[in-house]
Scaffold this active site. Structure first.
Site, PDB file in Angstrom:
ATOM      1  CD  GLU A 277     117.804 108.459  42.242  1.00 54.04           C
ATOM      2  OE1 GLU A 277     116.759 109.134  42.195  1.00 54.04           O
ATOM      3  OE2 GLU A 277     117.807 107.212  42.242  1.00 54.04           O
ATOM      4  CG  HIS A 301     114.753 110.628  48.948  1.00 53.42           C
ATOM      5  ND1 HIS A 301     114.357 109.520  49.663  1.00 53.42           N
ATOM      6  CD2 HIS A 301     114.852 110.213  47.664  1.00 53.42           C
ATOM      7  CE1 HIS A 301     114.216 108.488  48.846  1.00 53.42           C
ATOM      8  NE2 HIS A 301     114.499 108.885  47.611  1.00 53.42           N
ATOM      9  CD  GLU A 302     115.491 112.580  44.961  1.00 55.60           C
ATOM     10  OE1 GLU A 302     116.192 111.630  44.543  1.00 55.60           O
ATOM     11  OE2 GLU A 302     114.277 112.438  45.221  1.00 55.60           O
ATOM     12  CG  HIS A 305     118.954 108.279  45.673  1.00 59.63           C
ATOM     13  ND1 HIS A 305     118.843 106.894  45.755  1.00 59.63           N
ATOM     14  CD2 HIS A 305     117.684 108.748  45.637  1.00 59.63           C
ATOM     15  CE1 HIS A 305     117.551 106.562  45.770  1.00 59.63           C
ATOM     16  NE2 HIS A 305     116.830 107.667  45.706  1.00 59.63           N
ATOM     17  CD  GLU A 324     114.344 105.178  45.553  1.00 57.87           C
ATOM     18  OE1 GLU A 324     114.384 105.971  46.515  1.00 57.87           O
ATOM     19  OE2 GLU A 324     114.699 105.495  44.392  1.00 57.87           O
ATOM     20  CG  ASP A 381     107.449 103.516  34.813  1.00 60.74           C
ATOM     21  OD1 ASP A 381     108.338 103.721  35.662  1.00 60.74           O
ATOM     22  OD2 ASP A 381     107.564 103.845  33.610  1.00 60.74           O
ATOM     23  CE1 TYR A 389     110.098 104.553  46.391  1.00 57.11           C
ATOM     24  CE2 TYR A 389     111.377 106.323  47.370  1.00 57.11           C
ATOM     25  CZ  TYR A 389     110.825 105.717  46.253  1.00 57.11           C
ATOM     26  OH  TYR A 389     111.014 106.283  45.022  1.00 57.11           O
TER      27      TYR A 389
HETATM   28  N1  BES Z   1     114.632 107.617  42.262  1.00 55.38           N
HETATM   29  C1  BES Z   1     113.422 108.117  42.775  1.00 55.38           C
HETATM   30  C2  BES Z   1     112.434 108.489  41.694  1.00 55.38           C
HETATM   31  C3  BES Z   1     112.080 107.341  40.776  1.00 55.38           C
HETATM   32  C4  BES Z   1     111.793 106.084  41.256  1.00 55.38           C
HETATM   33  C5  BES Z   1     112.023 107.565  39.425  1.00 55.38           C
HETATM   34  C6  BES Z   1     111.479 105.054  40.380  1.00 55.38           C
HETATM   35  C7  BES Z   1     111.709 106.539  38.555  1.00 55.38           C
HETATM   36  C8  BES Z   1     111.433 105.275  39.039  1.00 55.38           C
HETATM   37  C9  BES Z   1     113.642 109.340  43.682  1.00 55.38           C
HETATM   38  O1  BES Z   1     114.805 109.266  44.432  1.00 55.38           O
HETATM   39  C10 BES Z   1     112.511 109.379  44.686  1.00 55.38           C
HETATM   40  O2  BES Z   1     112.385 108.448  45.430  1.00 55.38           O
HETATM   41  N2  BES Z   1     111.728 110.454  44.685  1.00 55.38           N
HETATM   42  C11 BES Z   1     110.668 110.655  45.652  1.00 55.38           C
HETATM   43  C12 BES Z   1     111.147 111.663  46.662  1.00 55.38           C
HETATM   44  C13 BES Z   1     110.697 111.419  48.069  1.00 55.38           C
HETATM   45  C14 BES Z   1     110.870 110.010  48.565  1.00 55.38           C
HETATM   46  C15 BES Z   1     111.366 112.393  49.023  1.00 55.38           C
HETATM   47  C16 BES Z   1     109.455 111.199  44.906  1.00 55.38           C
HETATM   48  O3  BES Z   1     109.569 111.524  43.737  1.00 55.38           O
HETATM   49  O4  BES Z   1     108.382 111.289  45.493  1.00 55.38           O
HETATM   50 ZN    ZN Z   2     114.733 107.781  45.913  1.00 53.70          ZN
END
Ligand code: BES
Ligand code: ZN
Length: 609
Positions: A277, A301-302, A305, A324, A381, A389
């Site tokens: 995002e 989703h993004e 955010h 999330e 990570d 979520y």
């Molecule tokens: N912010 C997250 C991606 C993220 C989380 C990067 C933790 C680094 C550390 C992003 O908004 C996200 O949740 N992406 C999901 C999309 C989905 C829920 C629609 C993904 O990448 O799968």
């Molecule tokens: Zn997210």
């Protein structure tokens, strides 16, 4: 003197940074950045001042404009495996200082791609992924979401490339001698791209990408950027044509869109997430460009955010669910408004399944089934999961059911308006909830939801008819009953994904093969479907699809696909030759993965081999 975030060396007695002016000279041949960072602090400071770094070589620290005068003394600690190196400056009533440094070729935020690793194969490419704690590998900073900064950035790049950032583009111009420090480096065949981010953002939202980029306009405040290849740009533009409608829905539900532009960048296939995002410029995996509803879902989703995460930010990663969980709730409200209730319910069902699987995965580590959790000594990570979520979503949905949608909508708008441009923790949200919805703590067990382990009894599996039909069809597979063509005629990727996720654990290889020969799931263009299927095939010991597994693991770097496939190979089947196969694949594909994804796959091997 106390840390304010388990993942940062930032000290409670240090003034926060208010602005950083960056000059970045990108050197593709060495995969490094020669840089200067000019800091401005909120208040003057004397004594030790802490910054986070990872893999940075610090050349000097000076008072600005006085490089000939006495430098500012500094020390750099040996690297800590999770947090990196603690940079300590000794300040004397400073509000401002200039750090000159170089990044490492293995900077954890940056992926440097050679031309053959891109779609067009003609230009190199580099991009950042800073969330959760990787901004410190690009520039020294108080790398905690508790500190919000404004910044400017000059990117000095080869003139045949162009740059985008999660910031306002100001100019593209020839390098000048008065560009701080760029005068030190070669300016032939180079160009400077200038950007400004004048809204305060947490460091994890810092982002840029540089390559042979083109763009297409898809709405009044949206362009889609991608490698400058007509097919790539055209299909991306078609996929995201509905973006403006979603932004309007977002504004109706959550209040004004505060970031002016909402551009999209489609990255090369190694991008490790579905979407990120980054403000004003969302980063996306190319696997979402496939001409069905899911591309729009990731964008929803993004986009969500922009309110929950980028306006209101979690204070530390221990409160990640505030980012999330709220965003998953907001995403589904947008999806419901533009794609209808059935589609939103299907997403809730896929999420419910994912939540149950991850709670099971953490059965020996229940801390990470809590919304608010303790991450002392933990790499964020390593504990990434569906819990923040989907349990976060379930908590908010539970409150919505209790108070009714109109009251909850009003509450959400007020919450966003009250805390925008602030970083908050779970307690702040709970206090605000109690203050605005009297007696809520006697109707919902707020402590159980935020501090308890597992899934509370008042969580709710969706019960729409199409959701239930798919789940019961999946359960019937145990008797060898496959869905008929007429039953699946209108299924898209998400229906298949839900079906595959709900198949009984005990099915046999022959049944998997029969299913595939009828519906060609292993060859699906939709990676969610393909990966769900391949994961199943590996787990039941079916070797027919190992070519497809190899192609997949070498073709994409999205961790959502790498995790289940590598895990199924090294753990699922328990067979020695699967482990050997997995190791060979990784050694051949490793270079194509982003450093964060490399680390995640290495952690899977370390745990199971
Ligand atoms: N912010 C997250 C991606 C993220 C989380 C990067 C933790 C680094 C550390 C992003 O908004 C996200 O949740 N992406 C999901 C999309 C989905 C829920 C629609 C993904 O990448 O799968
Ligand atoms: Zn997210």
């Amino acid at each position: 003197m106390a840390p304010i975030d388990p993942h940062s060396f930032t000290d409670s007695s240090d003034p926060p940074t208010s602005h950083i002016a960056l000059t970045l000279y990108l050197d593709f041949p060495s995969s490094t950045i020669n840089a200067t960072a000019l800091f401005t602090l909120h208040t003057p400071h004397t004594g030790p001042f802490s910054l986070d770094t990872r893999g940075l070589t610090i050349h000097s620290v000076h008072t600005p404009q006085t490089q000939t005068q006495a430098p500012i003394p500094f020390t750099l600690s040996p690297p800590h495996p999770i947090s990196g190196s603690h940079l300590t400056l000794t300040l004397s009533n400073h509000t401002s200082f200039l750090i000159t440094y170089t990044t490492s070729p293995s900077s954890s935020a940056l992926q440097w791609l050679l031309p053959p690793q891109t779609f067009a194969k003609s230009h190199p490419f580099v991009y950042t992924q800073c969330q959760a704690i990787h901004a410190r590998s690009v520039f020294p900073c108080q790398d905690t979401p508790a500190v919000r900064i404004r910044y400017s950035a000059l990117l000095n790049i080869p003139s045949h490339l162009s740059a985008v950032m999660a910031a306002r583009h100001v100019d593209r111009r020839p390098p000048r001698n008065d560009d701080v420090a760029t005068a030190l480096w070669c300016s032939q065949g180079r160009v400077v791209e200038e950007f400004l981010m004048d809204q305060p953002v947490p460091p994890y939202l810092f982002a840029f990408a540089v390559g042979g980029l083109g763009n297409r306009e898809v709405g009044p405040r949206t362009r889609v950027y991608a490698e400058d290849v007509p097919e790539v740009l055209d299909s991306a533009a078609a996929e995201f044509a509905g973006t403006e409608e979603m932004i309007r829905e977002g504004e109706r539900l959550f209040g004004p869109y505060e970031w002016e532009r909402f551009d999209l960048l489609v990255l090369p296939p190694s991008f490790p997430y579905g979407g990120m995002e980054n403000p004003r410029m969302v980063f996306l995996t190319p696997t979402v460009v496939k001409g069905d509803a899911t591309g729009a879902q990731v964008v929803a989703h993004e986009l969500a955010h922009s309110w929950t995460g980028n306006l209101i930010t979690n204070k530390t990663n221990e409160h990640f669910w505030l980012n999330e969980g709220f965003t998953t709730y907001a995403e589904r409200r947008i999806v419901e408004a533009v794609q209808g209730e059935q589609r939103a319910t299907l997403n809730i069902g896929i999420g419910w399944r994912g939540l149950n699987e991850d709670v099971e995965r953490f059965k020996d580590n229940l801390e990470f089934t809590k919304l608010k959790n303790n991450q002392e000594g933990i790499d964020p990570d390593d504990v990434y999961s569906q819990v923040p979520y989907e349990k976060g979503f379930q908590f908010l949905w539970r409150i919505e059911r209790q108070v009714g949608r109109p009251a909850f909508d009003e509450f959400l708008k007020k919450y966003i308006d009250t805390f925008k441009f602030k970083s908050i923790d779970t307690e702040t949200f709970i206090d605000f909830l109690k203050a605005n919805i009297p007696d809520i703590e006697n109707q919902i067990d707020l402590v159980l939801w935020t501090e308890g382990t597992g899934i509370p009894p008042d969580a709710y599996e969706p019960d729409s008819s199409s959701y239930k039909m798919i789940v019961s069809l999946a359960n019937e597979f145990i008797n060898g009953r496959m869905p008929r063509e007429d039953e699946v005629a209108d299924w898209q990727g998400q229906e298949w994904e839900l079906y595959l996720d709900n198949l009984p654990k005990s099915i046999e290889a022959s049944q998997i093969i029969a299913l595939d020969s009828r519906y060609k799931l292993s060859e699906s263009k939709d990676y969610e479907v393909k990966v769900s299927f391949l994961q199943r095939a590996i787990s039941c010991g079916c070797k027919d699809y190992y070519n497809e597994v190899e192609k997949t693991l070498k073709g994409v770097g999205r961790m959502k696909y790498l995790r289940p496939l590598y895990t199924a190979l090294v753990k699922g089947s328990g067979k020695e030759d699967d482990k050997v196969f997995a190791k060979r694949l990784f050694s051949e594909a490793r270079e194509c993965y982003h450093p964060i994804a490399q680390g995640v796959v290495e952690a899977i091997f370390a745990k199971h081999l």
